[in-house]
Design an enzyme around this catalytic site. Structure first.
Site, mmCIF file in Angstrom:
data_model
loop_
_atom_site.group_PDB
_atom_site.id
_atom_site.type_symbol
_atom_site.label_atom_id
_atom_site.label_comp_id
_atom_site.label_asym_id
_atom_site.label_seq_id
_atom_site.Cartn_x
_atom_site.Cartn_y
_atom_site.Cartn_z
ATOM 1 N N HIS A 39 0.790 -1.363 -0.134
ATOM 2 C CA HIS A 39 -0.090 -0.090 -0.096
ATOM 3 C C HIS A 39 0.849 1.395 -0.040
ATOM 4 C CE1 HIS A 39 -3.675 2.537 1.186
ATOM 5 N NE2 HIS A 39 -2.425 3.319 1.902
ATOM 6 N N GLU A 40 1.605 1.398 1.119
ATOM 7 C CA GLU A 40 2.647 2.625 1.187
ATOM 8 C C GLU A 40 3.469 2.566 -0.194
ATOM 9 O OE1 GLU A 40 1.968 4.711 3.078
ATOM 10 O OE2 GLU A 40 0.541 3.514 4.383
ATOM 11 N N HIS A 77 1.823 4.599 -2.815
ATOM 12 C CA HIS A 77 1.897 5.966 -2.593
ATOM 13 C C HIS A 77 3.252 6.593 -3.260
ATOM 14 C CE1 HIS A 77 -1.688 6.845 -0.390
ATOM 15 N NE2 HIS A 77 -1.285 6.169 0.567
ATOM 16 N N HIS A 111 2.957 6.314 -6.984
ATOM 17 C CA HIS A 111 2.326 7.423 -7.612
ATOM 18 C C HIS A 111 3.233 8.693 -7.630
ATOM 19 C CE1 HIS A 111 -1.627 9.966 -7.112
ATOM 20 N NE2 HIS A 111 -1.307 9.847 -8.159
HETATM 21 ZN ZN LIG Z 1 -2.390 5.122 2.258
#
Ligand SMILES: [Zn+2]
Length: 495
Positions: free
Chosen positions: A280-281, A284, A287
């Site tokens: 998940h991290e 980021h 992104h």
């Molecule tokens: Zn998050």
């Protein structure tokens, strides 16, 4: 069945810290209350613990928040009116992907109905356990909110038979980092090369240069281990954002977590949930690394609150792909890949208790929005909550995840005010985009779909309206069907 040893030990040490050695204390926080409600067979104490927890900030006296909340709501209405908006919610959502409170409400209401229908089914299954126990001489009662977690756990054990401790030997931190590199290489074309000699703030921190097709993209800092003074949890940070306003500037991003460092040379084993958080991290970070913007203010992860979690949630989907599981989720002693039967159990357990999770979350999200849509009226938070939940048909067996007097997300600052819906909004986008990959010939490693994701979404930051980004990727507006399928809810026609 009684309390797990770890819970007893925590309760004992909580008592010791309060100079009550020899006794046990269930502290009135979520992290000690939830496990107690899940495992304690003593119904009367469950009721006591539950009541203390859900009435935080609502017991009268100096710690009662109701009057403060009424005043905050009033001041928020005044500010919105000064700024020319109908309500605080209309002001807050103008720059969100949802744009209007009505759009956010529409999504929440569409998911609410199937969620509470699922709760009714689940409660019936739990009531059947109670009734069977009663026939065998046990107590007879109707499932109450303080019984929910306890009986849900019984159902989980019976239906899924999944021991997460069996999974851990296949989850080596180093291998999972390699897995993230590999998967993002396949999807985004990134290559990672460890860099020595750059200044770091702690010796545990490593730095990697990220390139694409031989071209420098940015730096990725990794700070995986817990230490004294470090913030808890896991997060991504951009030390520098990509831009070309002040010249061609590349990004510097970091991922941070709090794993316990093992002895030198020994692999650090982590849980499936922690591995999911790691992906998940990293989502980021990806992104940020894909950013291709002129202005730093709209570059990378500088996007709307109801949009920012979507690229990161999406990246979680690469962990359970067969490619990652077979190459990287290997037993730390034997090198054998994780057995498919175990993976199937993990995937099946994903749908467990979605009725409860969705309902307790959505009840909070709906009340948040309704409070901030009410406009210039005097609000008694307790009464408002009660009346609105009755109108919604809130199941008697569940309480809001955050009741109004303890709703820190919404009242400790403006951050998530009229914004608690954002989690569901992002989830809906994530599920729909993940399904685009599932439908593609190459699945999650489909090259054209990956390229389209970079071109339409991952590189855009906030330089293009997120509604437009999504439409450019999916060829249509978002639908809720994929989210409903993920949660095991019936899919409405046309979704
Ligand atoms: Zn998050």
């Amino acid at each position: 069945m009684g309390l797990p040893e770890s819970l007893k030990a925590n309760a004992a040490s909580s008592a010791e810290q309060r100079k009550l050695a020899g006794k046990h204390i269930i502290v009135n926080t979520r992290s000690s209350v939830d496990p107690y409600l899940t495992y304690s067979p003593v119904r009367a104490t469950r009721e006591k613990v539950w009541k203390a927890f859900v009435n935080r900030g609502d017991g009268g006296g100096a710690t009662d928040n109701n009057a403060l909340i009424a005043r905050i709501l009033k001041l928020r209405v005044d500010r919105a009116k000064l700024l020319g908006y109908k309500t605080h919610a209309h002001w807050r959502l103008e720059n969100a992907m949802a744009k209007t409170p009505e759009n956010a409400m529409q999504l929440m209401e569409a998911v609410w109905t199937p969620a509470i229908a699922q709760v009714a089914i689940d409660v019936a299954a739990m009531q059947a356990i109670v009734d069977a126990d009663a026939k065998a001489g046990g107590a007879s009662f109707k499932i109450a909110p303080w019984d929910y977690r306890f009986y849900a756990e019984k159902v989980r054990k019976a239906q899924y038979d999944l021991d997460m401790n069996e999974v851990k030997p296949y989850m080596q931190l180093d291998k999972l980092r390699e897995a993230m590199f590999w998967a993002s290489g396949e999807v985004y074309g990134f290559q990672y090369q460890k860099v020595e000699g750059l200044p770091v703030f702690h010796e545990d921190v490593t730095v990697y240069e990220v390139t694409r097709a031989g071209k420098h993209v940015g730096l990725w800092y990794f700070d995986p281990y817990a230490r004294e003074g470090k913030r808890s949890g896991a997060w991504m940070n951009a030390y520098r954002t990509q831009e070309r306003f002040k010249g061609e500037i590349t990004t510097i991003v970091s991922n941070n977590s709090n794993f316990i460092k093992g002895p030198p040379g020994e692999p650090v084993l982590i849980s499936w949930d922690d591995a999911t958080t790691l992906f998940h991290e990293f989502g980021h970070a990806i992104h940020g690394l894909n950013a291709n913007a002129t202005y730093p203010s709209v570059s990378g992860t500088a996007v709307a609150r109801d949009y920012v979690e979507f690229p990161s949630q999406l990246n979680e989907h690469w962990l359970p792909t067969p490619q990652v599981l077979s190459k990287f989720c290997v037993h730390y002693k034997t090198g054998e890949p994780i057995p498919q039967a175990l993976v199937d159990k993990i995937k099946a357990a994903d749908k467990f208790n979605q009725g409860f999770d969705t309902t307790e979350y959505l009840a909070s999200a709906l009340i948040d929005m309704k409070l901030h849509l009410a406009g210039d009226v005097d609000i008694d938070p307790d009464k408002f909550e009660r009346d609105e939940l009755t109108k919604l048909g809130m199941p008697q067996e569940i309480v809001m995840r955050h009741r109004t007097p303890q709703f820190g997300h919404v009242f400790s600052g403006d951050g998530y005010s009229a914004g608690y819906y954002s989690y569901l909004w992002s989830d809906t986008l994530t599920a729909d985009v993940a399904e685009a990959f599932q439908e593609a010939p190459g699945g999650f490693y489909d090259k054209p779909t990956g390229q389209r994701l970079i071109d339409t979404i991952m590189s855009k930051g906030n330089s293009v309206d997120p509604v437009e980004q999504f439409r450019a990727f999916r060829g249509r507006d978002v639908k809720i069907g994929a989210l409903m399928r993920n949660r095991g809810f019936p899919v409405p026609p046309g979704a």
